[in-house]
Design a protein around this motif. Structure first.
Motif, PDB file in Angstrom:
ATOM      1  N   ALA A 159       0.828  -1.202   0.000  1.00 47.29           N
ATOM      2  CA  ALA A 159       0.000   0.000   0.000  1.00 47.29           C
ATOM      3  C   ALA A 159       0.866   1.258   0.000  1.00 47.29           C
ATOM      4  N   LEU A 160       1.931   1.253   0.816  1.00 44.75           N
ATOM      5  CA  LEU A 160       2.817   2.410   0.878  1.00 44.75           C
ATOM      6  C   LEU A 160       3.580   2.608  -0.420  1.00 44.75           C
ATOM      7  N   SER A 161       4.014   1.508  -1.031  1.00 48.53           N
ATOM      8  CA  SER A 161       4.750   1.638  -2.292  1.00 48.53           C
ATOM      9  C   SER A 161       3.854   2.209  -3.377  1.00 48.53           C
ATOM     10  N   GLY A 315       7.934  -3.434  -3.355  1.00 51.01           N
ATOM     11  CA  GLY A 315       6.919  -3.514  -2.302  1.00 51.01           C
ATOM     12  C   GLY A 315       6.270  -4.884  -2.228  1.00 51.01           C
ATOM     13  N   MET A 316       5.900  -5.450  -3.377  1.00 50.21           N
ATOM     14  CA  MET A 316       5.276  -6.781  -3.393  1.00 50.21           C
ATOM     15  C   MET A 316       6.260  -7.850  -2.937  1.00 50.21           C
ATOM     16  N   SER A 317       7.522  -7.709  -3.333  1.00 49.68           N
ATOM     17  CA  SER A 317       8.532  -8.674  -2.907  1.00 49.68           C
ATOM     18  C   SER A 317       8.723  -8.631  -1.395  1.00 49.68           C
ATOM     19  N   ALA A 318       8.724  -7.432  -0.824  1.00 47.65           N
ATOM     20  CA  ALA A 318       8.894  -7.290   0.626  1.00 47.65           C
ATOM     21  C   ALA A 318       7.742  -7.924   1.389  1.00 47.65           C
ATOM     22  N   ASP A 319       6.509  -7.720   0.910  1.00 45.61           N
ATOM     23  CA  ASP A 319       5.350  -8.321   1.571  1.00 45.61           C
ATOM     24  C   ASP A 319       5.346  -9.833   1.423  1.00 45.61           C
ATOM     25  N   ARG A 320       5.680 -10.304   0.219  1.00 43.48           N
ATOM     26  CA  ARG A 320       5.639 -11.750  -0.025  1.00 43.48           C
ATOM     27  C   ARG A 320       6.682 -12.490   0.809  1.00 43.48           C
ATOM     28  N   ARG A 321       7.872 -11.928   0.895  1.00 43.88           N
ATOM     29  CA  ARG A 321       8.960 -12.576   1.640  1.00 43.88           C
ATOM     30  C   ARG A 321       8.963 -12.198   3.122  1.00 43.88           C
ATOM     31  N   GLU A 323      10.244  -9.629   4.438  1.00 42.98           N
ATOM     32  CA  GLU A 323      11.617  -9.192   4.704  1.00 42.98           C
ATOM     33  C   GLU A 323      11.686  -7.705   4.386  1.00 42.98           C
ATOM     34  N   ARG A 324      12.169  -6.901   5.350  1.00 37.08           N
ATOM     35  CA  ARG A 324      12.143  -5.446   5.179  1.00 37.08           C
ATOM     36  C   ARG A 324      13.538  -4.833   5.020  1.00 37.08           C
ATOM     37  N   ARG A 325      14.508  -5.331   5.759  1.00 35.62           N
ATOM     38  CA  ARG A 325      15.796  -4.638   5.807  1.00 35.62           C
ATOM     39  C   ARG A 325      16.528  -4.677   4.462  1.00 35.62           C
ATOM     40  N   LEU A 326      16.656  -5.847   3.857  1.00 39.52           N
ATOM     41  CA  LEU A 326      17.352  -5.933   2.572  1.00 39.52           C
ATOM     42  C   LEU A 326      16.606  -5.173   1.481  1.00 39.52           C
ATOM     43  N   HIS A 327      15.272  -5.189   1.560  1.00 41.07           N
ATOM     44  CA  HIS A 327      14.493  -4.468   0.553  1.00 41.07           C
ATOM     45  C   HIS A 327      14.631  -2.957   0.703  1.00 41.07           C
ATOM     46  N   LEU A 328      15.139  -2.511   1.831  1.00 45.46           N
ATOM     47  CA  LEU A 328      15.477  -1.105   2.016  1.00 45.46           C
ATOM     48  C   LEU A 328      16.947  -0.847   1.685  1.00 45.46           C
ATOM     49  N   ALA A 329      17.836  -1.720   2.147  1.00 43.33           N
ATOM     50  CA  ALA A 329      19.276  -1.492   2.020  1.00 43.33           C
ATOM     51  C   ALA A 329      19.767  -1.585   0.573  1.00 43.33           C
ATOM     52  N   VAL A 330      19.303  -2.585  -0.172  1.00 41.41           N
ATOM     53  CA  VAL A 330      19.800  -2.776  -1.542  1.00 41.41           C
ATOM     54  C   VAL A 330      19.486  -1.578  -2.448  1.00 41.41           C
ATOM     55  N   PRO A 331      18.239  -1.054  -2.460  1.00 40.40           N
ATOM     56  CA  PRO A 331      18.001   0.153  -3.263  1.00 40.40           C
ATOM     57  C   PRO A 331      18.870   1.340  -2.843  1.00 40.40           C
ATOM     58  N   ILE A 362      16.646   5.441  -4.628  1.00 34.09           N
ATOM     59  CA  ILE A 362      16.383   6.281  -3.465  1.00 34.09           C
ATOM     60  C   ILE A 362      14.884   6.450  -3.216  1.00 34.09           C
ATOM     61  N   LEU A 363      14.063   6.490  -4.259  1.00 31.83           N
ATOM     62  CA  LEU A 363      12.625   6.635  -4.048  1.00 31.83           C
ATOM     63  C   LEU A 363      11.982   5.321  -3.604  1.00 31.83           C
ATOM     64  N   SER A 364      12.526   4.199  -4.044  1.00 31.87           N
ATOM     65  CA  SER A 364      12.067   2.906  -3.513  1.00 31.87           C
ATOM     66  C   SER A 364      12.422   2.791  -2.037  1.00 31.87           C
ATOM     67  N   ALA A 365      13.608   3.265  -1.681  1.00 28.79           N
ATOM     68  CA  ALA A 365      14.017   3.240  -0.274  1.00 28.79           C
ATOM     69  C   ALA A 365      13.107   4.124   0.570  1.00 28.79           C
ATOM     70  N   SER A 366      12.710   5.277   0.035  1.00 29.49           N
ATOM     71  CA  SER A 366      11.814   6.180   0.758  1.00 29.49           C
ATOM     72  C   SER A 366      10.486   5.511   1.064  1.00 29.49           C
TER      73      SER A 366
END
Length: 442
Positions: A159-161, A315-321, A323-331, A362-366
């Motif tokens: 939803a946030l993404s 966003g969908m990958s983070a919800d499905r897995r 997992e939040r930290r890597l989905h923030l750190a990699v972007p 950077i916008l995906s990370a935001s």
């Protein structure tokens, strides 16, 4: 394969049947399509009015004899107003309801944005930017808080993404539109193109501010487009995750929570990179060799198109897995690397490709960042905590253009500013891994 079922609570004396996972997914899709596109449009208007100064700069600095330092300071002063009024705004929203308060925010900033036509001196520029930040304070964190009323944390990243897709959409729409307005309206009725830019781009926010009063509900109970069983299921899911969240009992406990300060520090690094991009993107494209304002606008849209693709996928990958930290750190890593590489490029095409990676990262990370604090905070703590994190971190919006502008004037080129942005974003990555995975990966 059988779909998973969940026990549904009773609501208003009505005992609900068991709901399948597929039925629940359809219900949340219904909520998303009702709320998110409209909120995206509102945020698109907000972001357009916030960053169109980056396009106005292409004419305004010459007309008003402003330096890069004056522009950078004025662009950043917006966030001082944001900082001072954001927490009170979110607490008021929590008490009086989202509909009236979000409408008030939008109508106020639309009027102030249009008033930039009267800017003549550095002082008036600084004052208007401060007032715009004060008026807009609370909209983005208010919407983030509002979404916690509807979505549990396990469904919130998507939803946030979707909501934060308004930022690249503002770039896609705003770039060509801003370039066209500045070119086509230059001298019309003896007004500069940059003045028409501020007046015309304030109109969508004005219209949407009125529309909020008729379209948006304060919460689940007011939603006439949901039946009683759907309302009960949504409320049950939000309430059941409340047991896992922090509800501070005092201001002292709130201020002393180190996790809040860690979150603010992480987001500070993200925001510094975000506004390093948005406030200077038109200038970077122009310096790459594009002089026509319209084509500057068109080319600045390309990095945001890449972001539109990246945001929902991450966003969908983070919800499905879950997992939040890597989905923030990699972007963040990809974005920092692109900022570092950008000064070494000489062609327009290579610069646009690099800017596309920087923007998407950077916008995906935001967007992804907000899955972290919203997974930990509930109730009034969520209202104050989300706003506090956002307002402290958005001081980066002041420091980013101010420092980059100063470095550009000091060195005569943009390399030092871009290296500074890259190093700060890299530092933010190290902070991400200080967040315990078990507190956010739900």
């Amino acid at each position: 394969m059988k779909s998973k079922s969940i026990a549904a609570p009773s609501a208003g004396g009505i005992t609900m049947p068991y709901q399948s996972a597929d039925a629940e997914a359809r219900l949340y899709a219904k909520v998303q399509w009702r709320l998110i596109p409209f909120l995206m449009l509102c945020y698109l208007g907000a972001y357009l009015d916030r960053v169109n100064v980056g396009f106005a700069k292409l004419q305004m600095l010459n007309d008003l004899k402003f330096s890069e330092t004056i522009y950078g300071l004025g662009a950043g002063i917006f966030f001082l107003g944001y900082f001072l009024f954001e927490v009170p705004s979110n607490i008021i929203l929590h008490r009086v309801g989202a509909r009236k308060w979000l409408a008030r925010i939008m109508l106020t900033w639309a009027l102030i944005s249009a008033s930039f036509v009267f800017v003549k001196t550095p002082t008036s520029f600084y004052v208007m930017r401060f007032l715009l930040g004060m008026a807009e304070a609370g909209f983005a964190p208010g919407v983030i808080l509002y979404l916690t009323y509807w979505f549990p944390s396990v469904r919130r990243a998507k939803a946030l993404s979707m909501f934060f897709m308004a930022i690249p959409l503002a770039g896609i729409v705003g770039g060509p539109l801003s370039g066209y307005i500045m070119q086509a309206f230059q001298g019309y009725h003896d007004l500069a193109g940059w003045k028409w830019l501020f007046m015309l781009e304030a109109l969508p926010s004005l219209v949407l501010g009125v529309a909020i009063l008729f379209y948006l509900e304060n919460g689940i109970d007011e939603a006439k487009w949901l039946n009683d069983q759907e309302k009960a299921l949504l409320k049950h899911n939000v309430a059941s995750e409340g047991a896992h969240k922090v509800e501070h009992l005092s201001i002292a406990a709130f201020v002393q929570d180190r996790r809040l300060w860690l979150m603010a520090a992480i987001y500070f690094c993200v925001v510094l990179g975000q506004y390093g991009l948005t406030f200077w993107l038109p200038t970077i494209v122009k310096k790459a060799g594009v002089q026509d304002p319209f084509w500057v606008g068109v080319l600045t849209a390309l990095p945001y198109i890449c972001t539109i693709i990246a945001l929902p996928l991450i966003g969908m990958s983070a919800d499905r897995r879950r997992e939040r930290r890597l989905h923030l750190a990699v972007p963040m890593i990809l974005s920092a690397a692109a900022f570092l590489l950008l000064p070494q490029l000489s062609s327009v095409s290579a610069s646009i490709a690099c800017l596309s990676v920087a923007a998407a990262g950077i916008l995906s990370a935001s967007s992804m960042f907000w899955a972290l604090p919203s997974a930990m905070l509930g109730g009034v703590s969520a209202a104050a905590g989300i706003a506090a994190i956002n307002c402290i971190a958005n001081l980066a919006g002041f420091f980013s253009p101010a420092i980059v502008g100063w470095l550009n004037d000091l060195t005569g080129h943009s390399t030092a500013g871009l290296v500074f942005i890259s190093l700060v974003v890299f530092f933010g990555v190290t902070l991400v891994f200080r967040v315990p995975a078990k507190t956010v990966n739900r």
